[in-house]
Design a protein around this motif. Sequence first.
Motif, PDB file in Angstrom:
ATOM      1  N   GLY A   1       0.776  -1.235   0.000  1.00 23.21           N
ATOM      2  CA  GLY A   1       0.000   0.000   0.000  1.00 23.21           C
ATOM      3  C   GLY A   1       0.804   1.279   0.000  1.00 23.21           C
ATOM      4  O   GLY A   1       0.229   2.354   0.246  1.00 23.21           O
ATOM      5  N   ASN A   2       2.104   1.231  -0.293  1.00 23.22           N
ATOM      6  CA  ASN A   2       2.931   2.440  -0.235  1.00 23.22           C
ATOM      7  C   ASN A   2       2.302   3.588  -1.012  1.00 23.22           C
ATOM      8  O   ASN A   2       1.986   3.464  -2.197  1.00 23.22           O
ATOM      9  CB  ASN A   2       4.321   2.158  -0.804  1.00 23.22           C
ATOM     10  N   TYR A   3       2.121   4.706  -0.339  1.00 22.17           N
ATOM     11  CA  TYR A   3       1.624   5.972  -0.908  1.00 22.17           C
ATOM     12  C   TYR A   3       0.155   5.899  -1.344  1.00 22.17           C
ATOM     13  O   TYR A   3      -0.564   6.878  -1.275  1.00 22.17           O
ATOM     14  CB  TYR A   3       2.493   6.436  -2.085  1.00 22.17           C
ATOM     15  N   ARG A   4      -0.305   4.763  -1.831  1.00 20.50           N
ATOM     16  CA  ARG A   4      -1.665   4.601  -2.370  1.00 20.50           C
ATOM     17  C   ARG A   4      -2.028   5.750  -3.314  1.00 20.50           C
ATOM     18  O   ARG A   4      -3.140   6.309  -3.274  1.00 20.50           O
ATOM     19  CB  ARG A   4      -2.694   4.474  -1.236  1.00 20.50           C
TER      20      ARG A   4
ATOM     21  N   SER B   1      -0.332  11.770  -1.853  1.00 20.81           N
ATOM     22  CA  SER B   1      -0.142  10.406  -1.360  1.00 20.81           C
ATOM     23  C   SER B   1      -0.583  10.285   0.090  1.00 20.81           C
ATOM     24  O   SER B   1      -0.752  11.285   0.801  1.00 20.81           O
ATOM     25  CB  SER B   1       1.321  10.005  -1.488  1.00 20.81           C
ATOM     26  N   VAL B   2      -0.783   9.059   0.523  1.00 20.63           N
ATOM     27  CA  VAL B   2      -1.185   8.754   1.896  1.00 20.63           C
ATOM     28  C   VAL B   2       0.073   8.616   2.757  1.00 20.63           C
ATOM     29  O   VAL B   2       0.964   7.823   2.416  1.00 20.63           O
ATOM     30  CB  VAL B   2      -2.003   7.456   1.950  1.00 20.63           C
TER      31      VAL B   2
ATOM     32  N   ASP C   1       2.591   7.389   5.724  1.00 18.39           N
ATOM     33  CA  ASP C   1       2.745   6.051   6.291  1.00 18.39           C
ATOM     34  C   ASP C   1       1.901   5.849   7.545  1.00 18.39           C
ATOM     35  O   ASP C   1       1.272   4.794   7.724  1.00 18.39           O
ATOM     36  CB  ASP C   1       4.217   5.784   6.620  1.00 18.39           C
TER      37      ASP C   1
ATOM     38  N   ASN D   1      -1.578   4.892   6.800  1.00 13.72           N
ATOM     39  CA  ASN D   1      -1.729   3.843   5.803  1.00 13.72           C
ATOM     40  C   ASN D   1      -1.955   2.485   6.460  1.00 13.72           C
ATOM     41  O   ASN D   1      -1.828   2.327   7.685  1.00 13.72           O
ATOM     42  CB  ASN D   1      -0.483   3.802   4.905  1.00 13.72           C
TER      43      ASN D   1
ATOM     44  N   TYR E   1       0.967  -1.521   9.103  1.00 11.48           N
ATOM     45  CA  TYR E   1       1.524  -0.999   7.860  1.00 11.48           C
ATOM     46  C   TYR E   1       2.962  -1.464   7.710  1.00 11.48           C
ATOM     47  O   TYR E   1       3.786  -1.323   8.622  1.00 11.48           O
ATOM     48  CB  TYR E   1       1.485   0.528   7.824  1.00 11.48           C
TER      49      TYR E   1
END
Length: 598
Positions: A389-392, A399-400, A402, A405, A436
Amino acid sequence: MKRSATRWITILFAITSGLAICPDSGAITILSGPTFTPAANAPLAGLLQLTTDVDSRVSVLVSDGTNIWERDFYDFARTHSEVLLGFKPARTNLILVTVFDEYRNACTAGQLLTFVTAPLPANFPASVVLKSDPSQMEPGYTLFIVQVRNGAKVYIIIVDNSGEVVWYGIPPGTYDADVRQLDNGDLFIPEQPPANHFLEINMLGQTVKILSPPAGYPVNVHDGVPTSRGTLLYLSDVSRMVSNFPSSDTVSNAPLVTAKVDDNPVVEISATNAALINAWSPLALLDPTRVTYLTYPGDIYGVDNEHANAVIDDPADNSIIVSLRNQNAVVKFSRLTGQLKWILGPPANWATSFQPYLLAPVGTPFEWNYAQHAPMLTPQGTLLVYDDGNYRASPFDASVPDQSNHSRAVEYSINETNMEVSQVWDSTQADVDQLYTPIVGDANWLPQRRNVLVTYGYVTYINGVHPSPYASGATMVRIKELTHDPIPEVVFDLSFFDYGNTSANYLGYFCYRSDRIPDLYAHPANPVNNLVVDCETKTPRLEFSADPARTYVVEASTDLKNWTTIGTAVEEGGVGNFDFSDLNASRFMTRFYRVVTQ
């Protein structure tokens, strides 16, 4: 099969009284041994050796002061060297050995063997079983490698369904990350340069085979997969020069440059002699200039714009599926032609020529995979993926962070005809604690319970907070088993983390993947042993010895050419003794039998 404590006490009394339990002293005799030698490289394993005067097989009963367990062997011989597995740390184990001849006569050794296992090493990864419900778990053991980040120690570990260690060893490589069990029971480990080979070790911790890759295709440690074709699929690293490459993945109008890029060819070699069969370049297959938020920085091979981390063989249509983490994409291509079939991942920033290959999402809920790991085909034809799910997000959207996330296991259904993808299951609702992991991870389908084993191998945030209040850089490992229900239930949760460590320098642990293995031992489809047909009555009775992990189909013939299945043998009396009665034999003048192992 477990035997009762009462039977163990009865046998133990007989042995301590100096008696050998041999119903017919003339039937079978132990000539030498038994002896037990602990393994030098696997502290919870050892080698049992003995000889008998006639062909025999061995059964072992072990008491460790807490539990009683049994291991039966089904090979008939006069000289025996049997690997014993399943001991636990810091126990005094009493080992009782019984041998059986081909007529099922038994003789128990007149002495108990003793094996005292040492406690786990002081620097062994600290673990806590947060939940374990074996009644709902997939039977078997969990195999993985854990790295102790502070001391750069690496351990191969196997735990049972209660989370207790039953086997461990130290691999030769400093950065070994992935391990799997081969069909023969040995362990298989890819080792990156400088070792640059594939290593096979047995359960005594001994190296039995080293396979070096062909020149020009070094081993990338992320994956090496033995296939049913007698080949090995693995990932490699090759430097390529790419023109018109964006110099940034965060600035939309950054200058275009000629860049050295790390290509990760999918390589297929012979599993026998490592001869090169084929290699496929993701850089040639896809857009070499497409970047994501994961593209920079690079490594010694160049900008890390692909970061292939898994490859699987799809024999259904002779194709290959590869996960490209830094492209946020799982792609499928033909083994024969190298032609791209589909791309699973967010559609942003793909060139026009790749639009026909992008899978279109249908249904709700749906969430794309980002920086994914470990795609796996399930028996129902879906694709299971660990979604870090990095950054999504894709360049150049917001981006999201960490701490906000989460990572998850997700199952997709792909319709290749309509080029559509739907999300059919994910683990999110099972995770009371939102975990995460910015790197690594694994999701495995478990066939008997239809559960999913999920490896959160590098947890940096739990509900937006670091695992350690004292060390922001400390990482946790969580290995969970979830039911495959619409709202999954956690039935196993094993944590590797030193919760009591208050050092600001504590780094914690790292685990790339984990696998549920059905047994510590291999169960090959061997022919049955000492097959006899008892015709003393009108109903012929087949008797033989074999591994209960397999099924044995009985076939009959009147001419040794045409065979008909007449039933399945049933284990009688335990320890691998099988019987089958042919109730229809009187209808035939002549009857031949054979047993087929399945």
